[in-house]
Design an enzyme around this catalytic site. Structure first.
Site: not given
Ligand code: AMP
Length: 525
Positions: A375, A379-380, A393
């Site tokens: 992922d 945003r991560n 993450d």
């Protein structure tokens, strides 16, 4: 809850089997002190990430004198009663280095003089080693070296020595001369001697520095004072303290939630304080969002993944819900928000590429460990001081996905990262490091557009259909074509011909070197 009890005891067994007996700070010194972990005086101060599990160390050959005296490179404030506080420049004597990442030491100077306790090993360097030299800035990039030397407080001849970006394992000297910074490669002869000019080799770098401090002899200027150290962020310690490295299921009461930082689809993130001393980030998971046994299996692997460009997983609270995941805290939150807030007002192309290179470095490490993120997106990625970026993450997506093998038809309410996901992962559920490479291309697009959503104006479905026709996003405005080429390579249909993260890392790190005509004036010699 039964499942938790079952899990707790099984986890406890795992932990017990992993932990080796450790010396308490006040126990007498062990007879066998020669730990075999003498730091090579030429090494950089941050040891390679090692396994979280302490291992027996090989005995040191009798002829080798163990290095015992260390100098503090950063301030450290004790987090537990068994830790020692110290300040940069304090001298410490290592009593037991066998725990690996946390040593038992006695302070010889400073606030804790004559006291004994645990210290983080990556905060100190052997006295008289290159790491302890005020002019050694190992992890400073060429551009940062320029920025630092040009900053107020440095005079003519100010200098630093850093790791070369373009030549791995080599050093560069950066010197301030008449308002400009010049860079010299420090080259090595076969016998290990170093030189700027081949006619004047030196046995050690210190000798070279001492020599050019006396005379310029071909350098643009005689070396003056070492570059003033700007506030440098102390490195992350391994785990929160000596006793959470292995035993990292911690008491929930030891965590105080201070303020909410954000919310994701599986829970909230808070700034927290551990043990009343240490700032951390706490991810609280919505009850039922994952199976704790599944999570802990994954977390066992995640905690061993340690790299300066990965968010470190410090500890967990899993014996009751909500599950807490405790990680290092990053001051500036997610890269996506950071980019969108800035929109180019302070961030420049150099910063954007530098940030992308950091993400590539973190991912190259995961690649080397045969680990898949699943992922990867802006945003991560989290941002700290000075645009420091770390990948967060990693691996969590697998735990969330696991219940239903196909994430994209998985749990209700999941926001699906369709626009970040490689076609083979989307259609065949085939997640590999190469599908991460595809996502990295999208992340690069996010960086270059200051956080614009990819495939602007298209729905997820439209984007998928558009890609299936072999189409790809064009070069964003103000984005160098070389970078768009890198994105296009990441988006190759055939995953086998997509680049590795290792390649992406050096392509991005070398971007400026390749772009500048005069990297080093030393070639004039
Ligand atoms: P997440 O649930 O991981 O998507 O996180 C939600 C938001 O919390 C992110 O967008 C960040 O702004 C913030 N956040 C998450 N982890 C951290 C961290 N380790 N340090 C600081 N902020 C964080």
């Amino acid at each position: 809850m039964d499942i938790h009890k079952k899990f707790s005891s099984c986890w406890q067994r795992v932990v017990e089997s992993c932990c080796s007996k450790r010396l308490k700070p006040n126990e007498p010194e062990p007879e066998k002190q020669d730990t075999g972990v003498n730091i090579d005086p030429g090494s950089t101060h941050q040891p390679e990430p090692t396994s979280a599990i302490s291992r027996p160390l090989p005995p040191t050959p009798v002829a080798v004198q163990p290095v015992q005296r260390y100098i503090a490179l950063f301030d450290y404030s004790a987090r537990t009663e068994e830790d020692l506080s110290f300040n940069t420049g304090d001298i410490l004597e290592a009593l037991d280095k066998s725990p690996g990442e946390w040593w038992i030491a006695r302070a010889l100077t400073g606030v804790s003089a004559s006291q004994q306790g645990y210290i983080p090993a990556n905060y100190v360097a052997p006295v008289e080693s290159i790491d302890a030299e005020p002019w050694y800035f190992p992890d400073t990039k060429r551009q940062d070296a320029e920025r630092m030397l040009l900053a107020e407080g440095n005079d003519q001849g100010a200098f630093l020595i850093r790791n070369s970006e373009s030549l791995k394992g080599e050093l560069s000297l950066s010197v301030l001369d008449k308002g400009k910074v010049k860079h010299y490669k420090l080259q090595k002869l076969e016998n290990g001697y170093v030189y700027v000019s081949k006619t004047k080799p030196f046995a050690t770098i210190k000798e070279l520095v001492d020599y050019y401090t006396e005379q310029a002899n071909g350098l643009c200027v005689r070396l003056g004072e070492p570059c003033k150290k700007m506030q440098m962020e102390a490195p992350q310690t391994y785990g929160l303290s000596y006793n959470t490295v292995d035993l990292w299921e911690i008491e929930r009461q030891s965590i105080e939630l201070k303020r909410k930082l954000g919310a994701g689809q599986f829970g909230e993130v808070h700034e927290g304080l551990w043990n009343g001393t240490t700032s951390v980030a706490v991810k609280t998971l919505k009850p039922g969002s994952m199976d704790p046994i599944d999570f802990l299996q994954e977390a066992q692997i995640m905690k061993k993944l340690r790299h300066p460009k990965l968010i470190q997983l410090y500890a967990v609270c899993t014996t009751e819900e909500p599950i807490y995941i405790i990680t290092e805290l990053m001051k500036n939150g997610s890269l996506l928000e950071y980019l969108q807030k800035d929109r180019g007002t302070t961030l420049q192309i150099t910063d954007q590429i530098e940030m992308a290179a950091q993400v590539a470095a973190g991912m190259a490490y995961l690649e080397s460990q045969n680990y898949i993120h699943r992922d990867l997106a802006a945003r991560n990625v989290l941002v700290g001081e000075n645009n420091i970026c770390k990948v967060a993450d990693f691996g969590l997506a697998r735990v969330f996905m696991k219940e239903n093998e196909n994430v994209y038809e998985a749990k209700e309410g999941c926001k699906l990262p369709v626009k970040w996901t490689a076609p083979e992962a989307l259609h065949e559920n085939r997640f590999t490091i190469k599908s991460d490479v595809w996502s990295f291309g999208i992340l690069l697009y996010e960086i270059m557009t200051f956080g614009q959503t990819p495939y602007p104006g298209m729905s997820n479905m439209q984007a998928v259909q558009w890609l299936a026709k072999g189409r790809r996003m064009s070069c964003p405005p103000n984005c160098p074509t070389v970078l768009h080429k890198i994105m296009m390579n990441c988006w190759k249909e055939n995953e086998q011909v997509r680049p590795t993260f290792e390649t992406l890392q050096w392509q991005l790190e070398d971007y400026f070197d390749l772009d500048t005509s005069s990297y080093d004036d030393s070639t004039r010699y």
